[in-house]
Motif scaffolding. Structure first.
Motif, PDB file in Angstrom:
ATOM      1  N   UNK A 136      -5.906   8.919 -11.922  1.00 43.62           N
ATOM      2  CA  UNK A 136      -4.675   8.158 -12.148  1.00 43.62           C
ATOM      3  C   UNK A 136      -3.464   8.832 -11.501  1.00 43.62           C
ATOM      4  N   UNK A 137      -3.696   9.958 -10.809  1.00 47.14           N
ATOM      5  CA  UNK A 137      -2.615  10.585 -10.034  1.00 47.14           C
ATOM      6  C   UNK A 137      -2.362   9.819  -8.736  1.00 47.14           C
ATOM      7  N   UNK A 138      -3.240   8.854  -8.420  1.00 43.20           N
ATOM      8  CA  UNK A 138      -3.091   8.068  -7.185  1.00 43.20           C
ATOM      9  C   UNK A 138      -2.396   6.763  -7.541  1.00 43.20           C
ATOM     10  N   UNK A 139      -1.283   6.450  -6.838  1.00 41.14           N
ATOM     11  CA  UNK A 139      -0.540   5.246  -7.234  1.00 41.14           C
ATOM     12  C   UNK A 139      -1.038   3.992  -6.511  1.00 41.14           C
ATOM     13  N   UNK A 140      -1.348   4.118  -5.227  1.00 45.81           N
ATOM     14  CA  UNK A 140      -1.705   2.937  -4.434  1.00 45.81           C
ATOM     15  C   UNK A 140      -3.225   2.746  -4.450  1.00 45.81           C
ATOM     16  N   UNK A 141      -3.692   1.579  -4.888  1.00 46.65           N
ATOM     17  CA  UNK A 141      -5.138   1.330  -4.919  1.00 46.65           C
ATOM     18  C   UNK A 141      -5.597   0.826  -3.542  1.00 46.65           C
ATOM     19  N   UNK A 142      -6.925   0.798  -3.354  1.00 43.90           N
ATOM     20  CA  UNK A 142      -7.470   0.256  -2.101  1.00 43.90           C
ATOM     21  C   UNK A 142      -7.074  -1.211  -1.949  1.00 43.90           C
ATOM     22  N   UNK A 143      -6.931  -1.920  -3.070  1.00 44.53           N
ATOM     23  CA  UNK A 143      -6.509  -3.323  -3.027  1.00 44.53           C
ATOM     24  C   UNK A 143      -5.110  -3.472  -2.450  1.00 44.53           C
ATOM     25  N   UNK A 144      -4.226  -2.513  -2.785  1.00 45.03           N
ATOM     26  CA  UNK A 144      -2.869  -2.555  -2.214  1.00 45.03           C
ATOM     27  C   UNK A 144      -2.944  -2.413  -0.694  1.00 45.03           C
ATOM     28  N   UNK A 145      -3.803  -1.526  -0.237  1.00 46.28           N
ATOM     29  CA  UNK A 145      -3.949  -1.324   1.220  1.00 46.28           C
ATOM     30  C   UNK A 145      -4.486  -2.607   1.863  1.00 46.28           C
ATOM     31  N   UNK A 146      -5.550  -3.138   1.268  1.00 51.57           N
ATOM     32  CA  UNK A 146      -6.208  -4.333   1.820  1.00 51.57           C
ATOM     33  C   UNK A 146      -5.228  -5.512   1.908  1.00 51.57           C
ATOM     34  N   UNK A 147      -4.391  -5.652   0.886  1.00 49.50           N
ATOM     35  CA  UNK A 147      -3.538  -6.844   0.829  1.00 49.50           C
ATOM     36  C   UNK A 147      -2.155  -6.658   1.441  1.00 49.50           C
ATOM     37  N   UNK A 148      -1.734  -5.385   1.639  1.00 44.62           N
ATOM     38  CA  UNK A 148      -0.343  -5.199   2.052  1.00 44.62           C
ATOM     39  C   UNK A 148      -0.156  -4.544   3.416  1.00 44.62           C
ATOM     40  N   UNK A 149      -1.136  -3.784   3.905  1.00 49.06           N
ATOM     41  CA  UNK A 149      -0.949  -3.127   5.202  1.00 49.06           C
ATOM     42  C   UNK A 149      -0.909  -4.174   6.305  1.00 49.06           C
TER      43      UNK A 149
END
Ligand SMILES: C[S@@+](CC[C@H](N)C(=O)[O-])C[C@H]1O[C@@H](n2cnc3c(N)ncnc32)[C@H](O)[C@@H]1O
Length: 311
Positions: free
Chosen positions: A134-147
């Motif tokens: 939970x120290x990681x804020x951005x999930x892989x889903x955020x990358x997939x949908x926002x990059x």
């Protein structure tokens, strides 16, 4: 935790790891990737006087802490190994030179892959998450949908070594929003040519890339290796188990850099390069055919071992 430690994760190259850490038999070993505690348990069984400081980013792993006074397990990132060792052992503030062995068994545990809700698996339907802790804020889903498309392509190419990165990035952008791992896997499968679908799962490399990016795994490895070498006492050993070439390359290069001493020409009266040998390379180990048959997840493993030499 309602699993036994071995069902949580079967340790890889455990016999070789225990053997190479024999000089730490009555000292302290930092298990920087505690997971199911499989390596720790083998070390405890082999060496009655050993003490272990375990670290893991994942609270699920910390819940595996055995009821054994020789073990402490801390929730954290192995990039903080110096501070954690200082807190746990009361060593000097920089934690330097106090530890007899360090183990880093990289990547994710079987438990993390198998738990659909963690979103690491392209076989199991779940949220596209992939955060180790939970120290990681951005999930892989955020990358997939926002990059944007080019950043996504570069990330898939760099961390997945995927030759169809451009086609996959195009397909992901066209299919947005994506929320489910198996939906993402089928978008990827449909984006690659039919011939490429025959050599392993077509989503494997892209999932690897997303996982590495989400958890900043390669930066953590570089920083963690540096700190781990710092906290080793002379004669102490570091064992690092990697599962793909991007990780192994970092480990191999760091060990090679550490084994290089003064490079001044012999005719120079005093050293001007200030390069001091800090490590001896003790070699690389691969799992046996029997181990791979018993535990297919060991297939790609390489363990590299180095020993800190006196300054
Ligand atoms: C391959 S598993 C380790 C399995 C363990 N050796 C065993 O035998 O059960 C890797 C573990 O390292 C953890 N991990 C990965 N990167 C980490 C990091 N930078 N800091 C702390 N833990 C990390 C993961 O959460 C996972 O639990």
């Amino acid at each position: 935790m309602d699993q036994t430690m071995d069902s949580y994760h079967e340790p890889v190259l455990a016999t070789e790891c225990v053997r190479m850490l024999a000089p730490a038999a009555s000292g302290v070993v930092v298990d920087g990737t505690f997971g199911g505690g499989g390596h720790t348990r083998r070390l405890l069984d082999a060496y009655p006087e050993i003490r272990i400081v375990g670290i893991d980013r994942d609270p699920d792993a910390v819940a595996n802490t055995p009821d054994d006074p020789r073990v402490r397990v801390v929730l954290g990132n192995f990039t903080d190994i110096e501070r954690i060792v200082h807190d746990e052992l009361g060593s000097p503030p920089d934690g330097s030179g106090t530890v007899d062995g360090v183990l880093l068994d990289l990547g994710i545990s079987s438990h993390q892959v198998d738990a659909a809700s963690r979103g690491f698996s392209y076989h199991r339907s779940g949220p596209i998450d992939m955060r180790m802790g939970m120290d990681v804020s951005e999930s892989a889903g955020d990358i997939v949908n926002e990059y944007d498309r080019d950043d996504l392509r570069d990330l898939i190419r760099r961390f997945g070594e995927e030759r169809f990165a451009g086609r996959i990035a195009d397909a992901i952008v066209a299919a947005r929003p994506l929320s489910d791992t198996t939906a993402l896997a089928s978008v990827i499968a449909n984006a690659v040519p039919a011939a490429a679908r025959r050599s392993g799962h077509p989503a494997r490399k892209t999932f690897q890339a997303l996982r590495i990016a989400t958890n900043a795994e390669l930066d953590a490895l570089s920083a963690g290796l540096e700190s781990a070498i710092q906290i080793l006492r002379p004669g102490g050993r570091i064992c690092v188990i990697s599962y793909h070439s991007l990780e192994d390359r970092i480990v191999k290069r760091r060990i090679a850099a550490g084994t290089t001493g003064c490079v001044c020409p012999p005719e120079l009266p005093v050293c001007g390069c200030d390069q001091i040998q800090e490590l001896e390379d003790l070699g690389r180990f691969r799992p046996s055919v029997e181990e791979i048959a018993r535990n297919p997840r060991a297939r790609s493993a390489i363990m590299r071992v180095a020993e800190k030499v006196p300054a």
